[in-house]
Design an enzyme around this catalytic site. Structure first.
Site, PDB file in Angstrom:
ATOM      1  N   TYR A 183       9.503  57.498 -41.099  1.00 15.02           N
ATOM      2  CA  TYR A 183       8.961  58.591 -41.415  1.00 15.02           C
ATOM      3  C   TYR A 183       8.317  59.429 -40.616  1.00 15.02           C
ATOM      4  O   TYR A 183       8.300  59.817 -39.798  1.00 15.02           O
ATOM      5  CB  TYR A 183       6.927  58.077 -42.361  1.00 15.02           C
ATOM      6  CG  TYR A 183       6.395  59.838 -43.086  1.00 15.02           C
ATOM      7  CD1 TYR A 183       6.971  60.165 -44.140  1.00 15.02           C
ATOM      8  CD2 TYR A 183       5.371  60.344 -42.045  1.00 15.02           C
ATOM      9  CE1 TYR A 183       6.105  60.880 -44.510  1.00 15.02           C
ATOM     10  CE2 TYR A 183       5.136  61.487 -42.780  1.00 15.02           C
ATOM     11  CZ  TYR A 183       5.376  61.532 -43.528  1.00 15.02           C
ATOM     12  OH  TYR A 183       4.981  62.991 -44.954  1.00 15.02           O
ATOM     13  N   ASP A 202      -0.742  72.708 -39.539  1.00 12.64           N
ATOM     14  CA  ASP A 202      -0.006  72.369 -40.303  1.00 12.64           C
ATOM     15  C   ASP A 202      -0.197  73.334 -41.806  1.00 12.64           C
ATOM     16  O   ASP A 202      -0.795  72.825 -42.583  1.00 12.64           O
ATOM     17  CB  ASP A 202      -0.593  70.818 -40.597  1.00 12.64           C
ATOM     18  CG  ASP A 202       0.636  69.784 -41.917  1.00 12.64           C
ATOM     19  OD1 ASP A 202       1.925  70.623 -42.505  1.00 12.64           O
ATOM     20  OD2 ASP A 202       0.530  68.796 -42.311  1.00 12.64           O
ATOM     21  N   ASP A 205       9.296  64.465 -44.909  1.00  9.05           N
ATOM     22  CA  ASP A 205       8.033  65.320 -45.533  1.00  9.05           C
ATOM     23  C   ASP A 205       8.505  66.915 -45.633  1.00  9.05           C
ATOM     24  O   ASP A 205       8.712  67.745 -44.294  1.00  9.05           O
ATOM     25  CB  ASP A 205       6.915  65.497 -44.194  1.00  9.05           C
ATOM     26  CG  ASP A 205       5.494  65.888 -44.661  1.00  9.05           C
ATOM     27  OD1 ASP A 205       5.821  67.505 -45.551  1.00  9.05           O
ATOM     28  OD2 ASP A 205       4.475  66.299 -44.221  1.00  9.05           O
ATOM     29  N   HIS A 252       9.888  64.195 -49.881  1.00  7.42           N
ATOM     30  CA  HIS A 252       8.691  64.476 -50.433  1.00  7.42           C
ATOM     31  C   HIS A 252       8.176  66.325 -50.242  1.00  7.42           C
ATOM     32  O   HIS A 252       8.240  66.621 -49.586  1.00  7.42           O
ATOM     33  CB  HIS A 252       7.203  63.273 -50.598  1.00  7.42           C
ATOM     34  CG  HIS A 252       6.300  63.615 -49.607  1.00  7.42           C
ATOM     35  ND1 HIS A 252       5.832  64.809 -49.134  1.00  7.42           N
ATOM     36  CD2 HIS A 252       6.674  63.045 -48.080  1.00  7.42           C
ATOM     37  CE1 HIS A 252       5.309  65.002 -47.541  1.00  7.42           C
ATOM     38  NE2 HIS A 252       5.563  63.953 -47.152  1.00  7.42           N
ATOM     39  N   GLU A 298       4.880  68.519 -52.381  1.00  3.97           N
ATOM     40  CA  GLU A 298       4.312  68.301 -52.695  1.00  3.97           C
ATOM     41  C   GLU A 298       3.534  69.600 -54.026  1.00  3.97           C
ATOM     42  O   GLU A 298       4.452  70.378 -53.705  1.00  3.97           O
ATOM     43  CB  GLU A 298       2.791  69.071 -51.476  1.00  3.97           C
ATOM     44  CG  GLU A 298       3.247  69.734 -51.410  1.00  3.97           C
ATOM     45  CD  GLU A 298       2.530  69.632 -49.149  1.00  3.97           C
ATOM     46  OE1 GLU A 298       2.635  68.207 -48.746  1.00  3.97           O
ATOM     47  OE2 GLU A 298       1.737  70.397 -48.838  1.00  3.97           O
ATOM     48  N   CYS A 354      -2.883  70.493 -44.487  1.00  2.86           N
ATOM     49  CA  CYS A 354      -3.088  69.292 -44.148  1.00  2.86           C
ATOM     50  C   CYS A 354      -3.517  69.280 -45.501  1.00  2.86           C
ATOM     51  O   CYS A 354      -4.264  69.349 -46.180  1.00  2.86           O
ATOM     52  CB  CYS A 354      -3.535  69.043 -42.879  1.00  2.86           C
ATOM     53  SG  CYS A 354      -4.251  67.005 -43.519  1.00  2.86           S
ATOM     54  N   ARG A 375       4.397  64.130 -54.719  1.00  3.95           N
ATOM     55  CA  ARG A 375       3.364  64.002 -54.024  1.00  3.95           C
ATOM     56  C   ARG A 375       1.768  65.126 -55.102  1.00  3.95           C
ATOM     57  O   ARG A 375       2.747  66.619 -54.667  1.00  3.95           O
ATOM     58  CB  ARG A 375       2.843  64.903 -52.569  1.00  3.95           C
ATOM     59  CG  ARG A 375       1.891  65.246 -52.002  1.00  3.95           C
ATOM     60  CD  ARG A 375       1.718  65.178 -50.626  1.00  3.95           C
ATOM     61  NE  ARG A 375       0.528  66.102 -49.923  1.00  3.95           N
ATOM     62  CZ  ARG A 375       0.249  66.476 -48.698  1.00  3.95           C
ATOM     63  NH1 ARG A 375       0.879  65.704 -47.546  1.00  3.95           N
ATOM     64  NH2 ARG A 375      -0.678  66.501 -48.399  1.00  3.95           N
TER      65      ARG A 375
END
Ligand SMILES: C[C@](O)(C(=O)O)[C@H](CC(=O)O)C(=O)O
Ligand SMILES: [Mg+2]
Length: 313
Positions: free
Chosen positions: A51, A65, A92, A119, A121, A129, A164
């Site tokens: 990942y 983040d 990500d 992914h 989101e 985060c 996500r």
């Protein structure tokens, strides 16, 4: 020379393997790799995938983040990681780095970088985060547009698009989304209809919530076992028994490394030597073994002149 410098498996092979793994009934375990060397270790130890965490990548740059990193930065970092491993790499891609058309561009760039899947989101831009309070999500139809754009851009049908949902971690009623686990489940169904191959169920709290999610949808599910967050740390076997298909340990290698680095630096600062810490370190010979130094001699005998037996480490 196969497998030296770069991985021997092709991007197409890795995507096929990832899809097969997700369909296998065996949970696919993907630790986060903070760099290509870590990815080599992940492969050697026997995990099923790698990942690439947005949180660990931004932290490595000394940044929080909060969506400061760009598509180009994330993809080039991920390309270097994917290059050295035969394992599928899932990355990500935050919210897709912009509007739906940017999500499409992200997929194209990730495919070109040899990545197996990404992914996206359903948070608003700028994201944060998933384990922090105060995040907000976009309406379901906006996320569906993001996903449709991503799915339609894909050239390799085996490239995995994971959706996500951050809805479960949103308890207060926001203008943009209801939030809560029931909303998250409804969203997962809409995202599956939009073509997502895998659902990342962000920030569920307990085993019971993972079970509830599994019972409600019939698409592959991914669990996020990040430390010091909102989710209970559930062993991979338990997640597999619940019926989850993949699990990520996104920031774990960064936390392990940074914990060790901080302890080591403090000790050198205090004592003036690293002598007492040699047994905590990866030795030169172990590093060279991981890098397969010796095999480089196959095509250039002048490269490897390090003798493990003589060095004592
Ligand atoms: C998975 C995640 O998106 C990541 O960037 O690794 C983070 C992990 C973390 O910050 O612990 C998240 O869950 O939002
Ligand atoms: Mg992230």
């Amino acid at each position: 020379m196969t497998g030296l410098i770069a991985a021997s498996a092709t991007a197409a092979d890795k995507r096929v393997a990832f899809r097969a793994g997700l369909a296998s009934g065996t949970i696919q375990r993907l630790p986060g790799a903070i760099n290509p060397l870590t990815a080599k270790l992940i492969q050697e130890i026997g995990f099923e995938g790698v990942y690439v965490s947005g949180g660990a990548f931004s932290a490595g740059l000394g940044l929080p983040d909060i969506g400061l990193t760009t598509l180009t930065e994330v993809v080039s970092h991920s390309r270097q990681i994917a290059c050295v491993t035969d394992l599928p790499v899932l990355i990500d891609a935050d919210t897709g780095f912009g509007e739906p058309m940017s999500a499409a561009r992200t997929v194209l760039a990730a495919e070109d970088a040899g990545i197996a899947g990404l992914h996206l989101e359903d948070q608003v831009n700028p994201k944060r985060c998933g384990h922090l309070d105060g995040k907000a999500i976009v309406p379901t139809d906006e996320m569906v547009r993001r996903l449709r754009a991503a799915v339609s851009a894909r050239r390799d049908p085996n490239f995995v698009i994971c959706a996500r949902t951050d809805a479960a971690g949103i308890s207060d009623t926001t203008a943009s989304g209801k939030g809560g686990i029931d909303d998250a489940i409804e969203r997962a169904k809409a995202y599956a209809n939009a073509g997502a191959d895998l659902i990342f169920t962000e920030a569920l709290h307990t085993e019971a919530e993972f079970e509830k999610f599994r019972a409600a949808v019939d698409i592959p599910l991914l669990a996020n076992m990040t430390e010091f967050g909102k989710s209970q740390l559930i062993p991979a076997k338990t997640l597999e028994d619940i019926g989850y298909n993949a699990v990520i340990y996104p920031v774990t290698t960064l936390r392990l490394a940074m914990g060790a680095i901080e302890r080591g630096l403090r000790e050198i600062h205090a004592t003036g030597t690293q002598e007492g810490q040699l047994d905590q370190m990866q030795t030169r010979s172990r590093l060279y073994e991981l890098l397969e130094y010796e095999r480089y001699n196959e095509f250039d005998s002048g490269i490897f002149n390090f003798r493990i037996e003589e060095s004592g480490s």
